[in-house]
Design a protein around this motif. Structure first.
Motif, PDB file in Angstrom:
ATOM      1  N   VAL A 199       0.861  -1.182   0.000  1.00 39.51           N
ATOM      2  CA  VAL A 199       0.000   0.000   0.000  1.00 39.51           C
ATOM      3  C   VAL A 199       0.897   1.232   0.000  1.00 39.51           C
ATOM      4  O   VAL A 199       1.823   1.336   0.812  1.00 39.51           O
ATOM      5  CB  VAL A 199      -0.937   0.047   1.227  1.00 39.51           C
ATOM      6  N   LEU A 200       0.623   2.156  -0.918  1.00 40.72           N
ATOM      7  CA  LEU A 200       1.306   3.454  -0.953  1.00 40.72           C
ATOM      8  C   LEU A 200       0.349   4.496  -0.402  1.00 40.72           C
ATOM      9  O   LEU A 200      -0.769   4.642  -0.913  1.00 40.72           O
ATOM     10  CB  LEU A 200       1.712   3.822  -2.378  1.00 40.72           C
ATOM     11  N   ASP A 201       0.773   5.236   0.624  1.00 41.79           N
ATOM     12  CA  ASP A 201      -0.147   6.160   1.292  1.00 41.79           C
ATOM     13  C   ASP A 201       0.474   7.523   1.522  1.00 41.79           C
ATOM     14  O   ASP A 201       1.547   7.642   2.106  1.00 41.79           O
ATOM     15  CB  ASP A 201      -0.596   5.595   2.640  1.00 41.79           C
ATOM     16  N   ALA A 202      -0.240   8.561   1.059  1.00 38.86           N
ATOM     17  CA  ALA A 202       0.147   9.936   1.368  1.00 38.86           C
ATOM     18  C   ALA A 202      -0.974  10.677   2.063  1.00 38.86           C
ATOM     19  O   ALA A 202      -0.951  11.898   2.145  1.00 38.86           O
ATOM     20  CB  ALA A 202       0.529  10.677   0.086  1.00 38.86           C
ATOM     21  N   VAL A 203      -1.965   9.938   2.567  1.00 39.14           N
ATOM     22  CA  VAL A 203      -3.113  10.551   3.237  1.00 39.14           C
ATOM     23  C   VAL A 203      -2.863  10.673   4.730  1.00 39.14           C
ATOM     24  O   VAL A 203      -3.094  11.708   5.346  1.00 39.14           O
ATOM     25  CB  VAL A 203      -4.401   9.748   2.957  1.00 39.14           C
ATOM     26  N   GLY A 204      -2.360   9.585   5.324  1.00 43.07           N
ATOM     27  CA  GLY A 204      -2.029   9.608   6.749  1.00 43.07           C
ATOM     28  C   GLY A 204      -3.234   9.482   7.647  1.00 43.07           C
ATOM     29  O   GLY A 204      -4.354   9.180   7.217  1.00 43.07           O
ATOM     30  N   GLY A 205      -3.014   9.716   8.941  1.00 45.25           N
ATOM     31  CA  GLY A 205      -4.084   9.693   9.926  1.00 45.25           C
ATOM     32  C   GLY A 205      -4.820   8.368   9.972  1.00 45.25           C
ATOM     33  O   GLY A 205      -4.211   7.286   9.962  1.00 45.25           O
ATOM     34  N   ALA A 206      -6.146   8.446   9.978  1.00 45.18           N
ATOM     35  CA  ALA A 206      -6.975   7.249  10.096  1.00 45.18           C
ATOM     36  C   ALA A 206      -6.836   6.344   8.880  1.00 45.18           C
ATOM     37  O   ALA A 206      -6.965   5.110   8.999  1.00 45.18           O
ATOM     38  CB  ALA A 206      -8.431   7.657  10.290  1.00 45.18           C
ATOM     39  N   VAL A 207      -6.581   6.915   7.710  1.00 48.50           N
ATOM     40  CA  VAL A 207      -6.421   6.092   6.508  1.00 48.50           C
ATOM     41  C   VAL A 207      -5.140   5.265   6.602  1.00 48.50           C
ATOM     42  O   VAL A 207      -5.125   4.082   6.236  1.00 48.50           O
ATOM     43  CB  VAL A 207      -6.409   6.974   5.242  1.00 48.50           C
ATOM     44  N   PHE A 208      -4.075   5.852   7.108  1.00 42.40           N
ATOM     45  CA  PHE A 208      -2.834   5.103   7.332  1.00 42.40           C
ATOM     46  C   PHE A 208      -3.095   3.902   8.238  1.00 42.40           C
ATOM     47  O   PHE A 208      -2.679   2.773   7.948  1.00 42.40           O
ATOM     48  CB  PHE A 208      -1.788   6.025   7.952  1.00 42.40           C
ATOM     49  N   GLU A 209      -3.796   4.146   9.329  1.00 38.78           N
ATOM     50  CA  GLU A 209      -4.092   3.059  10.281  1.00 38.78           C
ATOM     51  C   GLU A 209      -4.952   1.986   9.636  1.00 38.78           C
ATOM     52  O   GLU A 209      -4.724   0.784   9.826  1.00 38.78           O
ATOM     53  CB  GLU A 209      -4.787   3.636  11.515  1.00 38.78           C
ATOM     54  N   ALA A 210      -5.946   2.400   8.838  1.00 40.08           N
ATOM     55  CA  ALA A 210      -6.797   1.434   8.158  1.00 40.08           C
ATOM     56  C   ALA A 210      -6.008   0.627   7.139  1.00 40.08           C
ATOM     57  O   ALA A 210      -6.248  -0.571   6.948  1.00 40.08           O
ATOM     58  CB  ALA A 210      -7.956   2.155   7.479  1.00 40.08           C
ATOM     59  N   ALA A 211      -5.047   1.279   6.472  1.00 42.45           N
ATOM     60  CA  ALA A 211      -4.245   0.588   5.468  1.00 42.45           C
ATOM     61  C   ALA A 211      -3.390  -0.513   6.084  1.00 42.45           C
ATOM     62  O   ALA A 211      -3.153  -1.545   5.450  1.00 42.45           O
ATOM     63  CB  ALA A 211      -3.362   1.594   4.728  1.00 42.45           C
TER      64      ALA A 211
END
Length: 310
Positions: A199-211
């Protein structure tokens, strides 16, 4: 030269047009007349003083395409990009057929997408890749490069139906809503019931945790930003060990001094020339309207690479 100068830290409103001395190239540097300067989310953060802070006044921006004194069309990184002239480090020649917006999309965003997949995630052929904010500057290129690099399945997340349709046009196998609630379930459904390898993530916060919850054993989550503005989610090392998953981070600016970091740019240009990579050009703004360009970027009213035209 003409330039847009930040007179103090703050929002886009702190930018003011100014006349400044032409920059003087040092050893190994190249002076260019600027054709276009790229606009990045990081420019907003730098104006605020929260990212790579600079004493005021300063000229923001980091990427430029322009003409050398002998007429070559080149692009590269510049310390003062929002200007009519700039000094480039390690410039790369750009084909005349490639528009300025598409070319500049390959510099920060293209190199970032390449290294996120190759250097940080170490993507293996056949693995499933999820790209969060897949219609964004880095995301739309990561979707295409993941396919180019042999991913078994590419899933993009995006916030609207229109953006998800775009992600599918770019070659994703599936596009899903990127909200944190139900994230892992939507990813598994889009991946034929299986969790994701990368998973590539640049959103952070709750989305990072969900990922994190969407990763398969030995899966990797690569973080490269926090556009949500939410505080970083804490990571429990015990959880990583129990589930055999990993978290990595990547920032292009922190690796530019390393040998080979710029090398993929030539490959990105070749892939684009061959029609196998489609960098999205966005809006063109006059240099004097740099503040409006940044306001539109912050409000997410744009798609594709925004550029300023002196």
């Amino acid at each position: 030269m003409r330039a847009m100068q930040a007179t103090r830290h703050g929002g886009p409103e702190v930018l003011a047009e100014a006349e400044m001395p032409d920059p003087v190239p040092g050893p190994g540097q190249t002076l260019v007349d600027v054709e276009a300067a790229g606009v990045n989310f990081a420019d907003l953060k730098r104006l605020e003083g929260s990212y790579n802070p600079s004493p005021t006044p300063f000229v923001p921006g980091s990427e430029v395409i322009g003409r050398t004194e002998d007429g070559r069309r080149v692009m590269g990184f510049a310390g003062q990009a929002y200007a009519s002239k700039a000094v480039l480090d390690h410039p790369v020649e750009v084909p005349e057929s490639l528009g300025a917006g598409a070319a500049l999309a390959l510099l920060v965003q293209g190199l970032s997408a390449w290294h996120l997949l190759r250097t940080a995630a170490r993507l293996a052929p056949g693995e499933t890749v999820v790209v969060n904010a897949a219609a964004g500057g880095v995301g739309h290129l990561a979707v295409q490069l993941a396919r180019e690099f042999g991913a078994g399945r590419v899933i993009g997340t995006a916030s609207t139906a229109g953006k998800r349709a775009l992600v599918m046009e770019l070659g994703a196998d599936a596009a899903v809503d990127g909200e944190a609630d139900g994230y892992a379930e939507r990813v598994a459904e889009a991946n034929e019931g299986r969790p994701a390898d990368v998973v590539l993530d640049a959103v952070g916060g709750a989305v990072f945790e969900a990922a994190l919850g969407a990763l398969a054993p030995f899966g990797r989550l690569v973080t490269y930003g926090s556009s949500s503005g939410q505080p970083p989610a804490p990571v429990d090392p015990g959880l990583l060990a129990q589930r055999n998953i990993a978290v990595a981070g990547y920032w292009l600016g922190g690796s530019l001094h390393l040998p080979g970091t710029m090398d993929p740019l030539r490959d990105l240009l070749e892939l684009t020339a061959a029609g196998r990579l489609r960098p999205m050009a966005g809006g063109d703004y006059p240099l004097a309207e740099a503040g409006r360009a940044l306001e539109d970027l912050a409000a997410r009213r744009t798609t594709g690479k925004l550029v300023l035209r002196p």
